[in-house]
Design a protein around this motif. Structure first.
Motif, short mmCIF file in Angstrom:
data_model
loop_
_atom_site.label_atom_id
_atom_site.label_comp_id
_atom_site.label_asym_id
_atom_site.label_seq_id
_atom_site.Cartn_x
_atom_site.Cartn_y
_atom_site.Cartn_z
N LEU A 48 -17.69 -3.88 -27.50
CA LEU A 48 -18.82 -3.98 -28.43
C LEU A 48 -18.80 -2.85 -29.45
O LEU A 48 -19.02 -3.06 -30.64
CB LEU A 48 -20.12 -3.97 -27.62
N ARG A 49 -18.51 -1.64 -28.99
CA ARG A 49 -18.51 -0.47 -29.88
C ARG A 49 -17.39 -0.51 -30.92
O ARG A 49 -17.53 0.06 -32.00
CB ARG A 49 -18.33 0.81 -29.06
N THR A 50 -16.28 -1.14 -30.59
CA THR A 50 -15.11 -1.07 -31.46
C THR A 50 -14.94 -2.29 -32.35
O THR A 50 -13.90 -2.43 -33.00
CB THR A 50 -13.83 -0.86 -30.62
N THR A 51 -15.92 -3.16 -32.37
CA THR A 51 -15.86 -4.37 -33.19
C THR A 51 -17.14 -4.48 -34.00
O THR A 51 -18.07 -3.70 -33.82
CB THR A 51 -15.66 -5.62 -32.32
N ALA A 52 -17.20 -5.48 -34.87
CA ALA A 52 -18.35 -5.61 -35.76
C ALA A 52 -19.02 -6.98 -35.71
O ALA A 52 -19.81 -7.30 -36.58
CB ALA A 52 -17.93 -5.30 -37.20
N SER A 53 -18.67 -7.79 -34.71
CA SER A 53 -19.31 -9.11 -34.61
C SER A 53 -19.28 -9.58 -33.16
O SER A 53 -18.52 -9.06 -32.34
CB SER A 53 -18.60 -10.14 -35.50
N TYR A 54 -20.09 -10.59 -32.88
CA TYR A 54 -20.11 -11.19 -31.55
C TYR A 54 -18.71 -11.69 -31.18
O TYR A 54 -18.17 -11.34 -30.14
CB TYR A 54 -21.12 -12.35 -31.51
N GLU A 55 -18.15 -12.50 -32.06
CA GLU A 55 -16.84 -13.09 -31.76
C GLU A 55 -15.76 -12.03 -31.58
O GLU A 55 -14.96 -12.11 -30.65
CB GLU A 55 -16.44 -14.06 -32.87
N ALA A 56 -15.74 -11.05 -32.44
CA ALA A 56 -14.72 -10.00 -32.32
C ALA A 56 -14.86 -9.23 -31.02
O ALA A 56 -13.86 -8.87 -30.39
CB ALA A 56 -14.81 -9.05 -33.52
N ALA A 57 -16.09 -8.98 -30.59
CA ALA A 57 -16.31 -8.26 -29.33
C ALA A 57 -15.79 -9.06 -28.14
O ALA A 57 -15.08 -8.53 -27.28
CB ALA A 57 -17.80 -7.94 -29.16
N VAL A 58 -16.12 -10.34 -28.09
CA VAL A 58 -15.65 -11.17 -26.98
C VAL A 58 -14.14 -11.31 -27.00
O VAL A 58 -13.48 -11.22 -25.96
CB VAL A 58 -16.36 -12.54 -26.98
N ARG A 59 -13.57 -11.48 -28.18
CA ARG A 59 -12.11 -11.58 -28.27
C ARG A 59 -11.44 -10.28 -27.82
O ARG A 59 -10.41 -10.30 -27.14
CB ARG A 59 -11.68 -11.93 -29.69
N ALA A 60 -12.02 -9.13 -28.19
CA ALA A 60 -11.46 -7.84 -27.76
C ALA A 60 -11.50 -7.73 -26.24
O ALA A 60 -10.56 -7.24 -25.62
CB ALA A 60 -12.22 -6.69 -28.41
N ALA A 61 -12.58 -8.21 -25.64
CA ALA A 61 -12.70 -8.17 -24.19
C ALA A 61 -11.64 -9.04 -23.52
O ALA A 61 -10.98 -8.63 -22.56
CB ALA A 61 -14.10 -8.62 -23.76
N VAL A 62 -11.44 -10.24 -24.04
CA VAL A 62 -10.43 -11.14 -23.48
C VAL A 62 -9.03 -10.55 -23.65
O VAL A 62 -8.20 -10.60 -22.74
CB VAL A 62 -10.52 -12.53 -24.14
N ASP A 63 -8.78 -9.94 -24.79
CA ASP A 63 -7.46 -9.37 -25.07
C ASP A 63 -7.10 -8.20 -24.15
O ASP A 63 -5.93 -7.83 -24.07
CB ASP A 63 -7.36 -8.92 -26.53
N LEU A 64 -8.09 -7.63 -23.47
CA LEU A 64 -7.79 -6.53 -22.55
C LEU A 64 -6.97 -6.99 -21.36
O LEU A 64 -6.28 -6.20 -20.73
CB LEU A 64 -9.08 -5.88 -22.04
N GLY A 65 -7.08 -8.27 -21.02
CA GLY A 65 -6.39 -8.77 -19.83
C GLY A 65 -7.16 -8.40 -18.58
O GLY A 65 -8.29 -7.93 -18.64
N GLY A 66 -6.53 -8.62 -17.44
CA GLY A 66 -7.21 -8.34 -16.19
C GLY A 66 -8.24 -9.41 -15.89
O GLY A 66 -8.00 -10.60 -16.06
N ASP A 67 -9.42 -8.99 -15.48
CA ASP A 67 -10.49 -9.91 -15.10
C ASP A 67 -11.24 -10.34 -16.36
O ASP A 67 -12.41 -10.03 -16.56
CB ASP A 67 -11.42 -9.21 -14.11
N THR A 68 -10.55 -11.10 -17.22
CA THR A 68 -11.07 -11.40 -18.56
C THR A 68 -12.36 -12.20 -18.53
O THR A 68 -13.22 -11.99 -19.39
CB THR A 68 -10.04 -12.14 -19.42
N ASP A 69 -12.52 -13.12 -17.58
CA ASP A 69 -13.75 -13.92 -17.60
C ASP A 69 -14.97 -13.05 -17.31
O ASP A 69 -16.02 -13.20 -17.96
CB ASP A 69 -13.68 -15.11 -16.65
N THR A 70 -14.83 -12.10 -16.41
CA THR A 70 -15.96 -11.22 -16.09
C THR A 70 -16.25 -10.26 -17.23
O THR A 70 -17.39 -10.11 -17.66
CB THR A 70 -15.67 -10.44 -14.79
N VAL A 71 -15.21 -9.61 -17.74
CA VAL A 71 -15.41 -8.65 -18.83
C VAL A 71 -15.94 -9.36 -20.07
O VAL A 71 -16.86 -8.86 -20.74
CB VAL A 71 -14.11 -7.88 -19.13
N ALA A 72 -15.43 -10.55 -20.38
CA ALA A 72 -15.92 -11.29 -21.55
C ALA A 72 -17.36 -11.76 -21.35
O ALA A 72 -18.14 -11.76 -22.30
CB ALA A 72 -15.01 -12.47 -21.84
#
Length: 128
Positions: A48-72
Protein backbone atom coordinates in the motif's frame (compact mmCIF):
# COMPACT_ATOMS: atom_id res chain seq x y z
CA UNK A 1 -3.00 4.79 11.51
CA UNK A 2 0.06 2.58 12.11
CA UNK A 3 1.21 4.26 15.36
CA UNK A 4 -2.30 4.00 16.79
CA UNK A 5 -2.57 0.36 15.78
CA UNK A 6 0.79 -0.42 17.40
CA UNK A 7 -0.28 1.34 20.60
CA UNK A 8 -3.39 -0.84 20.73
CA UNK A 9 -1.37 -4.08 20.69
CA UNK A 10 -0.45 -5.96 23.80
CA UNK A 11 3.04 -4.81 24.84
CA UNK A 12 4.65 -8.19 24.22
CA UNK A 13 3.61 -8.06 20.54
CA UNK A 14 4.47 -4.45 19.72
CA UNK A 15 8.15 -4.90 18.85
CA UNK A 16 7.54 -7.68 16.34
CA UNK A 17 4.84 -5.68 14.55
CA UNK A 18 6.79 -2.42 14.79
CA UNK A 19 9.60 -4.02 12.78
CA UNK A 20 7.39 -5.07 9.84
CA UNK A 21 5.32 -1.87 9.95
CA UNK A 22 8.30 0.48 9.93
CA UNK A 23 8.35 2.80 6.90
CA UNK A 24 11.72 1.42 5.75
CA UNK A 25 10.78 -2.26 6.05
CA UNK A 26 10.69 -4.32 2.84
CA UNK A 27 9.23 -7.83 2.39
CA UNK A 28 12.72 -9.08 1.47
CA UNK A 29 13.64 -8.46 5.12
CA UNK A 30 11.02 -10.91 6.42
CA UNK A 31 12.41 -13.64 8.62
CA UNK A 32 9.33 -15.83 8.20
CA UNK A 33 7.02 -16.91 5.38
CA UNK A 34 4.58 -14.15 4.42
CA UNK A 35 1.64 -16.35 5.40
CA UNK A 36 2.48 -15.68 9.06
CA UNK A 37 0.49 -12.83 10.58
CA UNK A 38 3.17 -10.15 11.02
CA UNK A 39 5.02 -10.56 7.71
CA UNK A 40 1.65 -10.76 5.93
CA UNK A 41 0.54 -7.48 7.49
CA UNK A 42 3.94 -5.91 6.88
CA UNK A 43 3.85 -7.00 3.23
CA UNK A 44 0.33 -5.61 2.80
CA UNK A 45 1.26 -2.27 4.34
CA UNK A 46 4.42 -2.18 2.22
CA UNK A 47 2.36 -2.80 -0.95
CA UNK A 48 0.00 0.00 0.00
CA UNK A 49 2.79 2.44 0.90
CA UNK A 50 4.77 1.86 -2.28
CA UNK A 51 1.94 2.22 -4.79
CA UNK A 52 -0.60 4.89 -5.70
CA UNK A 53 -3.82 3.00 -6.43
CA UNK A 54 -5.97 0.10 -5.27
CA UNK A 55 -5.07 -2.02 -8.27
CA UNK A 56 -1.35 -1.29 -8.04
CA UNK A 57 -1.31 -2.20 -4.35
CA UNK A 58 -3.02 -5.55 -4.89
CA UNK A 59 -0.81 -6.33 -7.88
CA UNK A 60 2.31 -5.51 -5.82
CA UNK A 61 1.09 -7.88 -3.11
CA UNK A 62 0.51 -10.70 -5.60
CA UNK A 63 3.90 -10.10 -7.22
CA UNK A 64 5.62 -10.77 -3.89
CA UNK A 65 4.89 -14.47 -4.24
CA UNK A 66 4.50 -16.78 -1.30
CA UNK A 67 1.06 -16.75 0.30
CA UNK A 68 -0.29 -14.38 -2.35
CA UNK A 69 -4.00 -14.93 -1.70
CA UNK A 70 -3.65 -13.99 1.96
CA UNK A 71 -1.32 -11.04 1.42
CA UNK A 72 -3.48 -9.74 -1.46
CA UNK A 73 -6.66 -10.10 0.62
CA UNK A 74 -5.15 -8.08 3.46
CA UNK A 75 -3.74 -5.54 0.99
CA UNK A 76 -7.11 -5.24 -0.75
CA UNK A 77 -8.84 -4.63 2.56
CA UNK A 78 -6.39 -1.90 3.55
CA UNK A 79 -6.42 -0.38 0.06
CA UNK A 80 -10.22 -0.39 0.12
CA UNK A 81 -10.14 1.57 3.36
CA UNK A 82 -7.73 4.08 1.82
CA UNK A 83 -9.13 4.40 -1.71
CA UNK A 84 -12.79 3.39 -1.26
CA UNK A 85 -14.93 0.78 -2.97
CA UNK A 86 -15.03 2.81 -6.17
CA UNK A 87 -11.31 2.20 -6.66
CA UNK A 88 -11.80 -1.55 -7.14
CA UNK A 89 -11.58 -2.16 -10.89
CA UNK A 90 -14.99 -3.11 -12.32
CA UNK A 91 -13.37 -5.90 -14.31
CA UNK A 92 -12.50 -7.47 -10.93
CA UNK A 93 -15.74 -6.81 -9.05
CA UNK A 94 -17.93 -7.52 -12.08
CA UNK A 95 -16.64 -11.08 -12.25
CA UNK A 96 -17.27 -11.70 -8.55
CA UNK A 97 -19.77 -14.42 -7.74
CA UNK A 98 -20.20 -16.24 -4.45
CA UNK A 99 -22.43 -19.34 -4.54
CA UNK A 100 -24.20 -19.95 -1.25
CA UNK A 101 -24.24 -23.66 -0.42
CA UNK A 102 -27.62 -24.90 0.76
CA UNK A 103 -29.49 -21.84 -0.55
CA UNK A 104 -31.14 -23.34 -3.61
CA UNK A 105 -28.48 -22.10 -6.02
CA UNK A 106 -28.43 -18.47 -4.81
CA UNK A 107 -25.33 -16.59 -5.97
CA UNK A 108 -24.17 -13.29 -4.53
CA UNK A 109 -22.54 -10.75 -6.82
CA UNK A 110 -20.66 -7.52 -6.04
CA UNK A 111 -23.81 -5.36 -5.47
CA UNK A 112 -25.25 -8.01 -3.13
CA UNK A 113 -22.03 -8.12 -1.13
CA UNK A 114 -21.79 -4.31 -1.00
CA UNK A 115 -25.36 -4.18 0.31
CA UNK A 116 -24.56 -6.78 2.91
CA UNK A 117 -21.53 -4.75 3.99
CA UNK A 118 -23.68 -1.62 4.32
CA UNK A 119 -26.25 -3.49 6.42
CA UNK A 120 -23.55 -4.98 8.65
CA UNK A 121 -21.93 -1.60 9.29
CA UNK A 122 -25.13 0.45 9.66
CA UNK A 123 -25.83 1.76 13.14
CA UNK A 124 -28.10 -0.66 14.90
CA UNK A 125 -31.56 0.36 15.97
CA UNK A 126 -31.94 1.11 19.67
CA UNK A 127 -33.34 -1.78 21.70
CA UNK A 128 -37.08 -1.70 22.26
Amino acid sequence: AVPGALAALRPEHRERYAVVLAPDWHPDLATEFNGAVWPCLGSAVWALRTTASYEAAVRAAVDLGGDTDTVAAVTGTLAGAVYGIGAVPERWSGALRVPLPGSGGRVLRAPDLAGLGRRLTAPSAPPR
